[in-house]
Design a protein around this motif. Structure first.
Motif, PDB file in Angstrom:
ATOM      1  N   LYS A  80       1.596  -9.161   3.592  1.00 50.49           N
ATOM      2  CA  LYS A  80       2.410  -8.059   4.116  1.00 50.49           C
ATOM      3  C   LYS A  80       2.370  -6.866   3.166  1.00 50.49           C
ATOM      4  CE  LYS A  80       7.101  -6.883   5.427  1.00 50.49           C
ATOM      5  NZ  LYS A  80       8.486  -7.290   5.412  1.00 50.49           N
ATOM      6  N   ALA A  81       2.489  -7.122   1.878  1.00 49.41           N
ATOM      7  CA  ALA A  81       2.429  -6.046   0.886  1.00 49.41           C
ATOM      8  C   ALA A  81       1.039  -5.417   0.857  1.00 49.41           C
ATOM      9  CB  ALA A  81       2.803  -6.576  -0.491  1.00 49.41           C
ATOM     10  N   PHE A  82      -0.004  -6.240   0.989  1.00 56.02           N
ATOM     11  CA  PHE A  82      -1.364  -5.716   0.992  1.00 56.02           C
ATOM     12  C   PHE A  82      -1.607  -4.836   2.213  1.00 56.02           C
ATOM     13  CE2 PHE A  82      -5.920  -6.227   2.053  1.00 56.02           C
ATOM     14  CZ  PHE A  82      -6.442  -5.595   0.945  1.00 56.02           C
ATOM     15  N   ARG A  83      -1.138  -5.263   3.370  1.00 60.10           N
ATOM     16  CA  ARG A  83      -1.295  -4.444   4.579  1.00 60.10           C
ATOM     17  C   ARG A  83      -0.552  -3.118   4.451  1.00 60.10           C
ATOM     18  NH1 ARG A  83      -0.550  -9.252   8.989  1.00 60.10           N
ATOM     19  NH2 ARG A  83      -2.684 -10.045   8.834  1.00 60.10           N
ATOM     20  N   THR A  84       0.620  -3.153   3.868  1.00 57.38           N
ATOM     21  CA  THR A  84       1.372  -1.910   3.655  1.00 57.38           C
ATOM     22  C   THR A  84       0.606  -0.981   2.718  1.00 57.38           C
ATOM     23  OG1 THR A  84       3.446  -3.097   3.968  1.00 57.38           O
ATOM     24  CG2 THR A  84       3.573  -0.964   2.870  1.00 57.38           C
ATOM     25  N   LEU A  85       0.047  -1.545   1.659  1.00 58.57           N
ATOM     26  CA  LEU A  85      -0.738  -0.751   0.727  1.00 58.57           C
ATOM     27  C   LEU A  85      -1.953  -0.127   1.407  1.00 58.57           C
ATOM     28  CD1 LEU A  85      -1.204   0.175  -2.214  1.00 58.57           C
ATOM     29  CD2 LEU A  85      -2.544  -1.911  -2.521  1.00 58.57           C
ATOM     30  N   VAL A  86      -2.649  -0.904   2.233  1.00 55.70           N
ATOM     31  CA  VAL A  86      -3.831  -0.386   2.926  1.00 55.70           C
ATOM     32  C   VAL A  86      -3.426   0.704   3.915  1.00 55.70           C
ATOM     33  CG1 VAL A  86      -5.642  -1.003   4.585  1.00 55.70           C
ATOM     34  CG2 VAL A  86      -5.224  -2.451   2.590  1.00 55.70           C
ATOM     35  N   ARG A  87      -2.331   0.505   4.628  1.00 61.70           N
ATOM     36  CA  ARG A  87      -1.865   1.531   5.579  1.00 61.70           C
ATOM     37  C   ARG A  87      -1.544   2.844   4.862  1.00 61.70           C
ATOM     38  NH1 ARG A  87       1.769  -2.689   8.091  1.00 61.70           N
ATOM     39  NH2 ARG A  87       0.427  -3.623   9.669  1.00 61.70           N
ATOM     40  N   PHE A  88      -0.815   2.761   3.785  1.00 64.20           N
ATOM     41  CA  PHE A  88      -0.447   3.982   3.072  1.00 64.20           C
ATOM     42  C   PHE A  88      -1.640   4.607   2.351  1.00 64.20           C
ATOM     43  CE2 PHE A  88       3.875   2.828   3.966  1.00 64.20           C
ATOM     44  CZ  PHE A  88       4.502   4.056   4.071  1.00 64.20           C
ATOM     45  N   THR A  89      -2.628   3.813   1.974  1.00 59.57           N
ATOM     46  CA  THR A  89      -3.854   4.381   1.420  1.00 59.57           C
ATOM     47  C   THR A  89      -4.569   5.206   2.482  1.00 59.57           C
ATOM     48  OG1 THR A  89      -4.067   2.532  -0.109  1.00 59.57           O
ATOM     49  CG2 THR A  89      -6.048   3.839   0.307  1.00 59.57           C
ATOM     50  N   GLY A  90      -4.631   4.686   3.695  1.00 59.56           N
ATOM     51  CA  GLY A  90      -5.211   5.451   4.794  1.00 59.56           C
ATOM     52  C   GLY A  90      -4.422   6.711   5.091  1.00 59.56           C
ATOM     53  N   LEU A  91      -3.099   6.596   5.030  1.00 61.90           N
ATOM     54  CA  LEU A  91      -2.266   7.777   5.254  1.00 61.90           C
ATOM     55  C   LEU A  91      -2.461   8.818   4.166  1.00 61.90           C
ATOM     56  CD1 LEU A  91       1.098   6.188   6.449  1.00 61.90           C
ATOM     57  CD2 LEU A  91      -0.518   7.520   7.804  1.00 61.90           C
ATOM     58  N   VAL A 133       3.971  11.530   1.768  1.00 58.09           N
ATOM     59  CA  VAL A 133       3.480  10.162   1.954  1.00 58.09           C
ATOM     60  C   VAL A 133       3.901   9.287   0.781  1.00 58.09           C
ATOM     61  CG1 VAL A 133       1.392   8.745   2.117  1.00 58.09           C
ATOM     62  CG2 VAL A 133       1.560  10.849   3.425  1.00 58.09           C
ATOM     63  N   VAL A 134       3.829   9.806  -0.422  1.00 64.22           N
ATOM     64  CA  VAL A 134       4.246   9.041  -1.601  1.00 64.22           C
ATOM     65  C   VAL A 134       5.731   8.709  -1.525  1.00 64.22           C
ATOM     66  CG1 VAL A 134       4.561   9.159  -4.109  1.00 64.22           C
ATOM     67  CG2 VAL A 134       2.408   9.881  -3.083  1.00 64.22           C
ATOM     68  N   VAL A 135       6.551   9.683  -1.149  1.00 62.77           N
ATOM     69  CA  VAL A 135       7.996   9.443  -1.028  1.00 62.77           C
ATOM     70  C   VAL A 135       8.272   8.407   0.061  1.00 62.77           C
ATOM     71  CG1 VAL A 135      10.166  10.527  -0.314  1.00 62.77           C
ATOM     72  CG2 VAL A 135       8.712  11.641  -2.001  1.00 62.77           C
ATOM     73  N   ALA A 136       7.552   8.493   1.179  1.00 59.91           N
ATOM     74  CA  ALA A 136       7.742   7.507   2.247  1.00 59.91           C
ATOM     75  C   ALA A 136       7.378   6.107   1.767  1.00 59.91           C
ATOM     76  CB  ALA A 136       6.902   7.892   3.458  1.00 59.91           C
ATOM     77  N   TYR A 137       6.311   5.978   0.991  1.00 56.24           N
ATOM     78  CA  TYR A 137       5.933   4.675   0.448  1.00 56.24           C
ATOM     79  C   TYR A 137       6.996   4.145  -0.505  1.00 56.24           C
ATOM     80  CZ  TYR A 137       3.364   0.999  -1.904  1.00 56.24           C
ATOM     81  OH  TYR A 137       2.982  -0.214  -2.425  1.00 56.24           O
ATOM     82  N   LEU A 138       7.508   5.001  -1.358  1.00 57.54           N
ATOM     83  CA  LEU A 138       8.545   4.564  -2.292  1.00 57.54           C
ATOM     84  C   LEU A 138       9.815   4.150  -1.579  1.00 57.54           C
ATOM     85  CD1 LEU A 138       8.070   7.166  -5.162  1.00 57.54           C
ATOM     86  CD2 LEU A 138       7.510   4.735  -5.199  1.00 57.54           C
ATOM     87  N   VAL A 139      10.200   4.900  -0.563  1.00 59.53           N
ATOM     88  CA  VAL A 139      11.393   4.534   0.208  1.00 59.53           C
ATOM     89  C   VAL A 139      11.186   3.174   0.870  1.00 59.53           C
ATOM     90  CG1 VAL A 139      12.739   5.142   2.263  1.00 59.53           C
ATOM     91  CG2 VAL A 139      12.222   6.880   0.543  1.00 59.53           C
TER      92      VAL A 139
END
Length: 153
Positions: A80-91, A133-139
């Motif tokens: 789940k954490a890896f998928r979130t990381l990949v999604r935000f990398t694409g974003l 995008v960075v703020v959204a990832y941190l939140v």
């Protein structure tokens, strides 16, 4: 500098192919070796002797290597954490590009007609988009409940 290094290497390889000995004054090696003196001498100790880099391959093999990494990613929480990381990398790639392209295309209708001004404002908007995008990832990351608290519930 680069031309001088290239000519020295070419001359050395030519001497090696013809069987001549090296004619460098400071070279005391046999004719089968090429001597090269890098511009900085030896590599600085902080470059490849950093504690993180020393022994990294041994630590990677001791941890299971690629198979160990795949086994870690198969765990439910980790995937789940890896998928979130990949999604935000694409974003991080798609959102700034889209914002910059959109702003560049829409700025003439707002009265900004000079190319340099349009690029400047579109670039500033893209930087703001990256920060968003960075703020959204941190939140999202701080809003997750830790796995230990999930097990207790």
């Amino acid at each position: 500098f680069f031309f001088r290094c290239a000519t020295r290497l070419a001359a050395a390889s030519l001497r090696m192919s013809t069987g001549e000995a090296s004619r460098d004054d400071d070279a005391t090696t046999s004719s089968s070796e090429i001597t090269f003196d890098p511009p900085l001498g030896k590599f600085p100790p902080w470059s490849f002797q950093h504690p993180v880099l020393v022994g990294a391959s041994a630590r990677w093999r001791a941890g299971g290597g690629s198979a160990g990494l795949i086994a870690l990613l198969k765990d439910g929480e980790n995937i789940k954490a890896f998928r979130t990381l990949v999604r935000f990398t694409g974003l991080m790639v798609a959102v700034p590009l889209g914002v910059m392209g959109g702003c560049y295309a829409l700025l003439p209708s707002a009265g900004v007609h000079r190319h340099t001004d349009r690029v400047l404002y579109a670039g500033i908007a893209a930087i703001v988009a990256v920060q968003a995008v960075v703020v959204a990832y941190l939140v999202l990351a701080f809003a997750e409940t830790p796995p230990a608290q999930k097990k207790n519930q």
